[in-house]
Design an enzyme around this catalytic site. Sequence first.
Site, PDB file in Angstrom:
ATOM      1  N   ASN A  38      13.370  44.562  25.714  1.00  0.00           N
ATOM      2  CA  ASN A  38      13.926  44.478  26.888  1.00  0.00           C
ATOM      3  C   ASN A  38      13.200  43.896  28.028  1.00  0.00           C
ATOM      4  O   ASN A  38      13.463  43.301  28.925  1.00  0.00           O
ATOM      5  CB  ASN A  38      14.987  45.541  27.322  1.00  0.00           C
ATOM      6  CG  ASN A  38      14.356  47.086  27.170  1.00  0.00           C
ATOM      7  OD1 ASN A  38      13.900  47.390  26.113  1.00  0.00           O
ATOM      8  ND2 ASN A  38      14.103  47.854  28.315  1.00  0.00           N
ATOM      9  N   GLN A  82      19.287  43.250  23.038  1.00  0.00           N
ATOM     10  CA  GLN A  82      18.573  42.130  23.789  1.00  0.00           C
ATOM     11  C   GLN A  82      18.377  41.129  23.029  1.00  0.00           C
ATOM     12  O   GLN A  82      17.888  39.959  23.238  1.00  0.00           O
ATOM     13  CB  GLN A  82      17.314  42.583  24.260  1.00  0.00           C
ATOM     14  CG  GLN A  82      17.242  43.642  25.322  1.00  0.00           C
ATOM     15  CD  GLN A  82      17.789  43.163  26.641  1.00  0.00           C
ATOM     16  OE1 GLN A  82      18.090  41.925  26.846  1.00  0.00           O
ATOM     17  NE2 GLN A  82      18.233  44.100  27.629  1.00  0.00           N
ATOM     18  N   HIS A 108      27.585  43.586  27.886  1.00  0.00           N
ATOM     19  CA  HIS A 108      27.257  43.042  29.365  1.00  0.00           C
ATOM     20  C   HIS A 108      25.729  42.290  29.268  1.00  0.00           C
ATOM     21  O   HIS A 108      25.492  41.608  30.215  1.00  0.00           O
ATOM     22  CB  HIS A 108      27.352  44.113  30.415  1.00  0.00           C
ATOM     23  CG  HIS A 108      26.118  44.982  30.228  1.00  0.00           C
ATOM     24  ND1 HIS A 108      25.099  45.003  31.146  1.00  0.00           N
ATOM     25  CD2 HIS A 108      25.845  46.041  29.445  1.00  0.00           C
ATOM     26  CE1 HIS A 108      24.001  46.052  30.880  1.00  0.00           C
ATOM     27  NE2 HIS A 108      24.849  46.644  29.743  1.00  0.00           N
ATOM     28  N   THR A 158      40.986  55.942  23.060  1.00  0.00           N
ATOM     29  CA  THR A 158      41.545  54.605  23.184  1.00  0.00           C
ATOM     30  C   THR A 158      40.600  53.505  23.466  1.00  0.00           C
ATOM     31  O   THR A 158      39.916  53.652  24.355  1.00  0.00           O
ATOM     32  CB  THR A 158      42.798  55.003  24.312  1.00  0.00           C
ATOM     33  OG1 THR A 158      43.450  56.010  23.942  1.00  0.00           O
ATOM     34  CG2 THR A 158      43.939  53.779  24.293  1.00  0.00           C
ATOM     35  N   CYS A 211      16.751  49.700  33.329  1.00  0.00           N
ATOM     36  CA  CYS A 211      17.830  50.371  32.673  1.00  0.00           C
ATOM     37  C   CYS A 211      17.453  51.951  33.233  1.00  0.00           C
ATOM     38  O   CYS A 211      18.148  52.899  32.952  1.00  0.00           O
ATOM     39  CB  CYS A 211      17.986  50.232  31.205  1.00  0.00           C
ATOM     40  SG  CYS A 211      18.495  48.738  30.854  1.00  0.00           S
TER      41      CYS A 211
HETATM   42  N1  PLP Z   1      19.280  49.024  24.137  1.00  0.00           N
HETATM   43  C1  PLP Z   1      18.300  48.053  24.835  1.00  0.00           C
HETATM   44  C2  PLP Z   1      17.205  47.278  24.151  1.00  0.00           C
HETATM   45  C3  PLP Z   1      18.650  47.650  26.288  1.00  0.00           C
HETATM   46  O1  PLP Z   1      17.961  46.810  26.979  1.00  0.00           O
HETATM   47  C4  PLP Z   1      19.902  48.310  26.604  1.00  0.00           C
HETATM   48  C5  PLP Z   1      20.119  48.056  28.288  1.00  0.00           C
HETATM   49  O2  PLP Z   1      19.424  47.530  28.886  1.00  0.00           O
HETATM   50  C6  PLP Z   1      20.481  49.358  25.984  1.00  0.00           C
HETATM   51  C7  PLP Z   1      20.190  49.559  24.799  1.00  0.00           C
HETATM   52  C8  PLP Z   1      21.661  50.227  26.767  1.00  0.00           C
HETATM   53  O3  PLP Z   1      22.933  49.212  26.721  1.00  0.00           O
HETATM   54  P1  PLP Z   1      23.864  49.574  27.869  1.00  0.00           P
HETATM   55  O4  PLP Z   1      23.655  49.112  29.060  1.00  0.00           O
HETATM   56  O5  PLP Z   1      25.146  48.854  27.353  1.00  0.00           O
HETATM   57  O6  PLP Z   1      24.448  50.974  27.633  1.00  0.00           O
END
Ligand code: PLP
Length: 381
Positions: free
Chosen positions: A151, A179, A201, A237, A323
């Site tokens: 990422n 990613q 997303h 659900t 994140c």
């Molecule tokens: N794994 C990777 C490589 C990510 O880049 C991310 C989010 O940036 C996630 C997992 C987490 O995904 P989510 O935001 O849908 O929980």
Amino acid sequence: MIYADHNATSPLRPEARDAMLAAFDIGATNPSSVHTSGRAARAVVERARAQVGGAIGSRAADLIFTGGGTESDALAVQGVVDALEGRCTLIVSAIEHDAVAKSAAHSGAIVQTAYVTPAGTLDLDDLRLRMARWDKETLGTPVLCLMLANNETGIIQPVAEAASIMREAGGLTICDAVQGLGKIPVNVGLLGVDYLSVSAHKVGGPQGVGALWHRAGAPLKAILYGGGQERSLRSGTENVAGIAGFGAAAEAAVRDLPRYAALAKHRDAMESRLKAEGGVVVTGEGSPRLAGTSNFARTGFRAETQVMALDLAGVCVSAGSACSSGKVKRSVVLMAMGASDAVAESAIRTSFGWNSEPADFDGVAEAWLEAARRTVLKEKV
Ligand code: PLP
């Protein structure tokens, strides 16, 4: 505004929005209800399952919808450990997202780190050696956790090669493809992994929806218990509209793969200019990388300062991993690649995606150089 933070979240695609609105219009939608409305909801969920399955080359039946990429990763990691009753060792690559790394740390299993080379890709020789010496008696089944694309850097991992090493050693492979989907072709059969997680997303679907694919017969136990939805592997659900949006987005993202790949030439041009005029160093330049991702650093120009200056100029980018809830900390990924503290502290990530235009790359370069001229470059020019 220029949005260059697609790896954090990608704007909702029109196809996903339309599919979500259509799902909302069904009315009360519980796919487990046997009445007409419930059956209409079920049809929406199953259509999306076929769409997401199609996007990763899997049978729809092997796909479980979840509440996002984080939950898919957690289900894979904890689900394997529990199914194997703890008789396993998780070998977690040093560049995994926290959703995998922290799930592993909390899983109760033994955890080892798999190293990456300075080029940012998994050290396959080290993995081979480990497997050759594996003591199954003490360590149990080896389970590799290796993401498809990072990422922060966009560096693509040798997942198929690693999964083959694991298979030969009687081990398993969990691949976080969050990613990768929509940016490079993803095919569970060709990758040869046992589990693969994706998130809506990141491909222009809604937030809070994800999916976990697992090979038929691969050990997996639920982490959520309740109504037995999703073949009892993910009770709760279903988020019908969200799932509909995911299906539409995944299909559109795969259709748009050539357009995404074409971003590389604009990304490379942007990097060339930033190197020549701004003295930046680009991480992973020589490695296989996602076409829309660029991670670069100008030592002495702190990442937070760059992100703020760009924001004031109307450009959205991230420092390190977006994140980690707005906290800017030194990137574990860059450190694992052996980057210096100076680089790790000044690295930012720009990530472009489905609605990026060539002008956006120029806009980012202009805004960054302008910000740098006011700070680090002023003594030079
Ligand atoms: N794994 C990777 C490589 C990510 O880049 C991310 C989010 O940036 C996630 C997992 C987490 O995904 P989510 O935001 O849908 O929980």
